[in-house]
Design an enzyme around this catalytic site. Structure first.
Site, PDB file in Angstrom:
ATOM      1  N   ALA A  99       6.493 100.511  58.756  1.00 51.20           N
ATOM      2  CA  ALA A  99       6.789 101.227  60.000  1.00 51.20           C
ATOM      3  C   ALA A  99       7.816 102.334  59.781  1.00 51.20           C
ATOM      4  O   ALA A  99       7.868 103.304  60.550  1.00 51.20           O
ATOM      5  CB  ALA A  99       7.285 100.248  61.061  1.00 51.20           C
ATOM      6  N   LYS A 121      10.540  96.498  78.503  1.00 44.32           N
ATOM      7  CA  LYS A 121      10.539  97.851  77.942  1.00 44.32           C
ATOM      8  C   LYS A 121      11.963  98.315  77.729  1.00 44.32           C
ATOM      9  O   LYS A 121      12.808  98.202  78.617  1.00 44.32           O
ATOM     10  CB  LYS A 121       9.805  98.816  78.864  1.00 44.32           C
ATOM     11  CG  LYS A 121       9.775 100.243  78.333  1.00 44.32           C
ATOM     12  CD  LYS A 121       8.760 101.091  79.041  1.00 44.32           C
ATOM     13  CE  LYS A 121       9.336 101.827  80.191  1.00 44.32           C
ATOM     14  NZ  LYS A 121       8.458 102.891  80.706  1.00 44.32           N
ATOM     15  N   TYR A 129       7.027  93.432  64.743  1.00 47.75           N
ATOM     16  CA  TYR A 129       7.735  92.307  65.360  1.00 47.75           C
ATOM     17  C   TYR A 129       9.233  92.554  65.302  1.00 47.75           C
ATOM     18  O   TYR A 129       9.704  93.375  64.521  1.00 47.75           O
ATOM     19  CB  TYR A 129       7.353  90.980  64.696  1.00 47.75           C
ATOM     20  CG  TYR A 129       7.781  90.892  63.254  1.00 47.75           C
ATOM     21  CD1 TYR A 129       9.005  90.334  62.897  1.00 47.75           C
ATOM     22  CD2 TYR A 129       6.966  91.380  62.233  1.00 47.75           C
ATOM     23  CE1 TYR A 129       9.406  90.272  61.575  1.00 47.75           C
ATOM     24  CE2 TYR A 129       7.360  91.310  60.912  1.00 47.75           C
ATOM     25  CZ  TYR A 129       8.582  90.758  60.583  1.00 47.75           C
ATOM     26  OH  TYR A 129       8.973  90.704  59.277  1.00 47.75           O
ATOM     27  N   SER A 173       9.248  95.096  60.202  1.00 50.29           N
ATOM     28  CA  SER A 173       9.717  94.766  61.545  1.00 50.29           C
ATOM     29  C   SER A 173      10.548  95.892  62.127  1.00 50.29           C
ATOM     30  O   SER A 173      10.685  96.955  61.540  1.00 50.29           O
ATOM     31  CB  SER A 173      10.548  93.483  61.552  1.00 50.29           C
ATOM     32  OG  SER A 173      11.741  93.686  60.821  1.00 50.29           O
TER      33      SER A 173
END
Length: 116
Positions: free
Chosen positions: A75, A9, A58, A25
């Site tokens: 995104a 994280k 990704y 991505s």
């Protein structure tokens, strides 16, 4: 039995760019990738603190020590430059192994995205 657990994280980093016309991505500073044990091409979940959006994409490698966090392709519509996000990668482990697994947690400087 296997379960999914948090593997890595990167907590609270600032989006530095959003490039709708890129293939897709998230570009992450290489130093942050290494510190969080995230590799290029790995699937990650993104949580946008500013607007509540959650999505998957990704990873591609950004320049080391650049602080770059850029969302690319579709995104890019889910973030704005300056938004604060959390980047999470998961691993599938055997249940007993998961009990003692320790994830890589990184808390970069929210202003620069560089490691503290």
């Amino acid at each position: 039995m296997q379960i999914q657990v948090v593997k890595s994280k990167i907590h609270r980093v600032k989006v530095t760019g959003a490039d709708l016309n890129y293939i897709g991505s998230i570009t992450i500073d290489e130093a942050l990738m290494e510190a969080s044990n995230i590799i290029e091409g790995e699937k990650v979940s993104i949580v946008n603190i500013n607007n509540g959006e959650r999505f998957e994409t990704y990873v591609i490698k950004g320049a080391r020590q650049s602080g770059e966090i850029t969302l690319n392709g579709p995104a890019a519509r889910k973030v704005q430059s300056g938004d604060i996000i959390i980047i999470i990668a998961y691993a599938t482990l055997e249940f007993e192994a998961a009990k003692s697994f320790t994830p890589w947690l990184v808390f970069p400087d929210e202003t620069t995205n560089l490691l503290k």
